[in-house]
Design an enzyme around this catalytic site. Structure first.
Site: not given
Ligand code: NAD
Length: 263
Positions: A117, A149, A153, A159
């Site tokens: 996060n 969430h 998700k 996480g």
């Molecule tokens: P999302 O599904 O909207 O976006 C995911 C992106 O990754 C898309 O553009 C997709 O095309 C790409 N992608 C997925 N599989 C792929 C692959 N095999 N090859 C290339 N690109 C690929 O998801 P999101 O809500 O943006 O979240 C993404 C990740 O970040 C998740 O794991 C989520 O849990 C995490 N997240 C983390 C935080 C943080 O603060 N660390 C906050 C929000 C979300």
């Protein structure tokens, strides 16, 4: 001294967080070198930058990669970055133990900022939860972690919930995996004395809510964080990208970026 703008590549550029990263980086003096995406979700991408199929092509034109993609490709990203001098800001969650080991190995060669996060409020909450765990003994205080969430998700518990649980387990000097109770169902028996419980809600477009409850027979104290806008994650990741410049190889968290470790 290098005066050229920092080149930031966005892995997952068409995702919910990826699109906000485009906007946030555009308002800094860095340049967006490009992104990666699964081709089908490129519709209405406001950010006019090259989008590559392969992470290697993005690494070639970037000083740092911000990665919000999917845990199924984290291992591949780790290998691609392993021998490069490209820093990695890793926000993807749901990462397997095997890939987490690979990330730790990779951090011997490049700086990695990994956070489940990237919101400053959650970084502080994790720190406070650890302090509370030290002060409130497991014999008297049951710990339960609740997260909520949006319906899209794919991993649970979040996480962030696991990171809060790990901080509490560390404060109690126990291994989270030995004490966690995740997703209770049916005749579970009474709650174990030192358990750390997890519950997950999924619905609508909830950006992310986390609470940690410490519950005794005579009182309850809790910490709650609610993210109203995922822009908070994008901002934390961009701040981490600037921070990572010139940092030695190592595995860092948002608490390092924010300087919370010195509190
Ligand atoms: P999302 O599904 O909207 O976006 C995911 C992106 O990754 C898309 O553009 C997709 O095309 C790409 N992608 C997925 N599989 C792929 C692959 N095999 N090859 C290339 N690109 C690929 O998801 P999101 O809500 O943006 O979240 C993404 C990740 O970040 C998740 O794991 C989520 O849990 C995490 N997240 C983390 C935080 C943080 O603060 N660390 C906050 C929000 C979300």
């Amino acid at each position: 001294m290098n005066l050229s703008p920092l080149r930031i590549g966005i892995a997952g550029i068409a995702g919910r967080v990826g699109r906000l990263l485009c906007e946030e980086i555009s308002s800094t003096h860095a340049t967006i070198s490009g992104g990666t995406s699964l081709s089908k979700d490129l519709l209405n991408l406001t950010c006019q930058v090259p989008v590559f199929d392969e992470i290697e092509a993005l690494i070639n034109v970037s000083d740092v990669i911000i990665d919000f993609t999917n845990a199924s490709i984290t291992g591949r990203h780790a290998k691609a970055l392993q021998n490069s001098q490209t820093a990695w800001i890793l926000g993807t969650t749901g990462i397997s133990d095997e890939d987490q080991n690979l990330i730790e190995e990779t951090s011997k060669t490049i700086p990695i900022v990994q956070a489940a996060n990237f919101s400053p409020g959650v970084a502080l909450m994790i720190r406070l939860a650890s302090e509370m765990a030290k002060a409130l003994p497991a014999e008297n205080y049951d710990v339960e972690i609740l997260e909520a969430h949006h319906r899209q998700k794919v991993d649970a518990p979040s996480g962030t919930a696991i990171a809060i649980g790990e901080a509490i387990a560390k404060g109690r000097q126990v291994d989270l995996k030995q004490v966690q109770e995740v997703g209770r169902y049916g005749v579970t028996g009474a709650r174990k004395k030192n358990a750390i419980g997890f519950a997950s809600l999924r619905g609508g477009q909830i950006v992310g809510e986390h609470s940690a409850f410490f519950i005794s027979d005579v009182e309850e104290i809790s910490l709650t964080h609610k993210a109203f806008d995922r822009r908070i994650f994008a901002r934390g990741a961009v701040r981490s990208a600037f921070w990572s410049v010139d940092k030695p190889a190592g595995l860092y968290g948002l608490s390092h970026v924010l300087g919370l470790d010195s509190i």
